[in-house]
Design a protein around this motif. Structure first.
Motif, PDB file in Angstrom:
ATOM      1  N   LEU A   1       0.849   5.491  -0.359  1.00 29.93           N
ATOM      2  CA  LEU A   1      -0.084   6.704  -0.447  1.00 29.93           C
ATOM      3  C   LEU A   1       0.628   7.867  -1.245  1.00 29.93           C
ATOM      4  CD1 LEU A   1      -1.401   6.528   3.112  1.00 29.93           C
ATOM      5  CD2 LEU A   1      -2.140   5.244   0.916  1.00 29.93           C
TER       6      LEU A   1
ATOM      7  N   VAL B   1      -8.577   4.287   1.488  1.00 35.10           N
ATOM      8  CA  VAL B   1      -7.955   3.477   2.760  1.00 35.10           C
ATOM      9  C   VAL B   1      -8.773   3.331   3.856  1.00 35.10           C
ATOM     10  CG1 VAL B   1      -6.018   3.713   4.167  1.00 35.10           C
ATOM     11  CG2 VAL B   1      -5.450   4.625   1.829  1.00 35.10           C
TER      12      VAL B   1
ATOM     13  N   GLN C   1      -6.414   7.326  -1.046  1.00 31.73           N
ATOM     14  CA  GLN C   1      -5.135   6.884  -1.305  1.00 31.73           C
ATOM     15  C   GLN C   1      -4.119   7.910  -1.637  1.00 31.73           C
ATOM     16  OE1 GLN C   1      -4.882   3.284  -3.428  1.00 31.73           O
ATOM     17  NE2 GLN C   1      -2.888   3.191  -3.178  1.00 31.73           N
TER      18      GLN C   1
ATOM     19  N   VAL D   1       0.831  -1.224   0.032  1.00 34.21           N
ATOM     20  CA  VAL D   1      -0.099   0.093   0.138  1.00 34.21           C
ATOM     21  C   VAL D   1       0.797   1.219  -0.005  1.00 34.21           C
ATOM     22  CG1 VAL D   1      -1.810   1.126   1.378  1.00 34.21           C
ATOM     23  CG2 VAL D   1      -2.006  -1.236   0.974  1.00 34.21           C
TER      24      VAL D   1
ATOM     25  N   CYS E   1      -6.949  -1.193   1.567  1.00 34.94           N
ATOM     26  CA  CYS E   1      -6.826  -0.209   0.502  1.00 34.94           C
ATOM     27  C   CYS E   1      -7.766  -0.958  -0.300  1.00 34.94           C
ATOM     28  CB  CYS E   1      -5.569   0.341  -0.068  1.00 34.94           C
ATOM     29  SG  CYS E   1      -5.845   1.619  -1.198  1.00 34.94           S
TER      30      CYS E   1
END
Length: 460
Positions: free
Chosen positions: A339, A381, A451, A337, A376
């Motif tokens: 961001l 998220v 995200q 994940v 996610c």
């Protein structure tokens, strides 16, 4: 005392640097050159060389040689040189005996008289040589430092430190000889560490001045204490090693050295170096994580970051708060994940949540668990935080996000922690937050936010 501690810290930094250099230099000469530069920061090192043994023909190669008097006396690093017998050459003596040797100008003259030999090269006022040994205690060569001026005399502490450095160089040389890795030069690493330390100091000063970062400011003292712990261990290990070196020299001088006592001494060296390496790496990891969190929380910039990695960095910076508490923290987050958002907001939110749990949820050294879960999907998220602490009643829960509301009025509570948390979740992160709690049932937060905030910010 302060200067002594500063010097020991510089020595510890150099030992860690030697390990890094073994993976960042392209060849042995480059590595030794970098070690020479680092050595000059802790003792006089204008005259320094490393000679590696060619075991097949009893010769040596001077892979690095710097001398302010005998310029050009020694051939290049690829040329094998016969230095004669141990009685004729102190370098050969160190390699063959696998022992440290210290000589004065008078010692050189006496050796020449006893052996009927002329002195080759200029006579040093003080000469120190240490063997470079592999894991089987076989000689790789010798590392030597010398002074031509009485103004630059080496103390017993210098001799002990030089022996410690020789052992670290030995380990690194084995890696270089077998792998020959390519990376950055030592001055780049040093400059990087200096920039990080400067950024950490600046970030700490700024954070203390900002109310919204007050929680991180309170962590500074704990982080400093946490760093002092491994460094203090290293200072103790170094002092112990210096004492053991002194005792071993006395035992050797008295002719009482045995194979068993020598092996015991080598074990002490190995254990001390392992302790120092582990603890310097521990301190460096803590500084790195705290620096990243501090810089992010003082910046309003968007950047890309791996969520799992960053959560671990934030939790590492919180170790001074968690240390000694019977509270277990677990993180459940996919490793992939990434961001495009505000890492400072994430770190402040997690920091406030954990600190609030420790202060309000787990009182009187109560044991418990804190869990962080993230996932996610479809560009959003889903972040969940929970503890199994004391929880709160409905009236307190209803006022949780109100500014200046606190159940700890008069005992240091400002009432801004949860309010800041709410503002960060709904502001910079652009998301929503809800909370659930009941007496004896712990506390749970649910956050939902995009995200990526890069596209949304560009559209504004």
């Amino acid at each position: 005392m302060k200067n002594r501690l500063e010097r020991l810290e510089a020595v510890q930094a150099m030992l860690l640097e030697i390990g890094q250099l073994s993976m960042s230099c392209t060849d042995i000469s480059q590595f030794v050159s970098a070690v020479h530069r680092a050595l000059g920061r802790i003792m006089y090192a204008a005259n320094f060389y490393v000679a590696l043994s060619e075991r097949d023909d009893d010769a040596v190669r001077f892979v690095y040689f710097v001398d302010e008097v005998d310029v050009g006396l020694v051939p290049g690093p690829d040329t094998c040189v016969k230095l004669g017998t141990p009685e004729q050459s102190p370098t050969v003596w160190v390699i063959q005996h696998r022992e440290k040797l210290t000589l004065t100008a008078e010692d050189f003259r006496q050796r020449a008289i006893l052996n009927g030999n002329q002195i080759v090269g200029s006579v040093a006022q003080q000469w120190m040589g240490c063997p470079l040994l592999d894991q089987h205690h076989q000689a790789l060569g010798a590392i030597v430092i010398q002074s031509y001026a009485l103004a630059h005399r080496y103390s017993a502490e210098d001799e002990a430190l030089f022996g410690v450095i020789a052992n670290h160089v030995s380990v690194a040389l084995q890696g270089l000889q077998s792998v020959d890795r390519l990376e950055r030069a030592v001055h780049e690493r040093t400059e990087m560490l200096e920039r990080q330390n400067a950024a950490l100091r600046d970030a700490q000063s700024e954070l203390v001045r900002q109310e919204k970062l007050a929680s991180l400011g309170r962590l500074v003292a704990g982080v400093a204490h946490e760093i002092n712990t491994p460094l203090g261990i290293c200072v103790t290990a170094t002092s112990h090693l210096v004492q053991e070196l002194k005792l071993t020299r006395e035992e050797l001088a008295a002719g009482e050295m045995t194979a068993e006592s020598l092996e015991s001494f080598f074990d002490i060296i190995d254990q001390s170096l392992r302790i120092m390496t582990t603890n310097t790496q521990r301190a460096a990891a803590l500084v790195r994580s705290f620096k990243q969190v501090a810089v992010d929380q003082s910046s309003d910039a968007i950047r890309s970051f791996n969520l799992l990695t960053y959560l671990n960095e934030v939790l590492l910076s919180l170790q001074p708060k968690l240390k000694g508490r019977p509270v277990k923290v677990t993180v459940d987050c996919p490793a992939d994940v990434v961001l495009d958002s505000f890492p400072g907001a994430v770190s402040q939110i997690v920091t406030n949540m954990v600190v609030n749990s420790l202060v309000h949820g787990f009182e009187h050294e109560q044991a418990g668990n804190i869990r962080l879960h993230a996932a996610c999907a479809n560009g959003m998220v889903e972040f969940a935080y929970s503890d199994d602490g004391a929880g709160m009643d409905a009236d307190t829960l209803g006022k949780l996000f109100d500014p200046f509301f606190t159940t700890r009025r008069g005992t240091g509570g400002s009432g801004l922690g949860a309010h800041i948390l709410y503002n960060l979740a709904t502001g910079p992160l652009g998301g929503t937050i809800r909370v659930e709690s009941a007496p004896g049932q712990g506390l749970k937060y649910w956050l939902r936010f995009p995200q990526s905030r890069r596209v949304e910010k560009a559209a504004l």
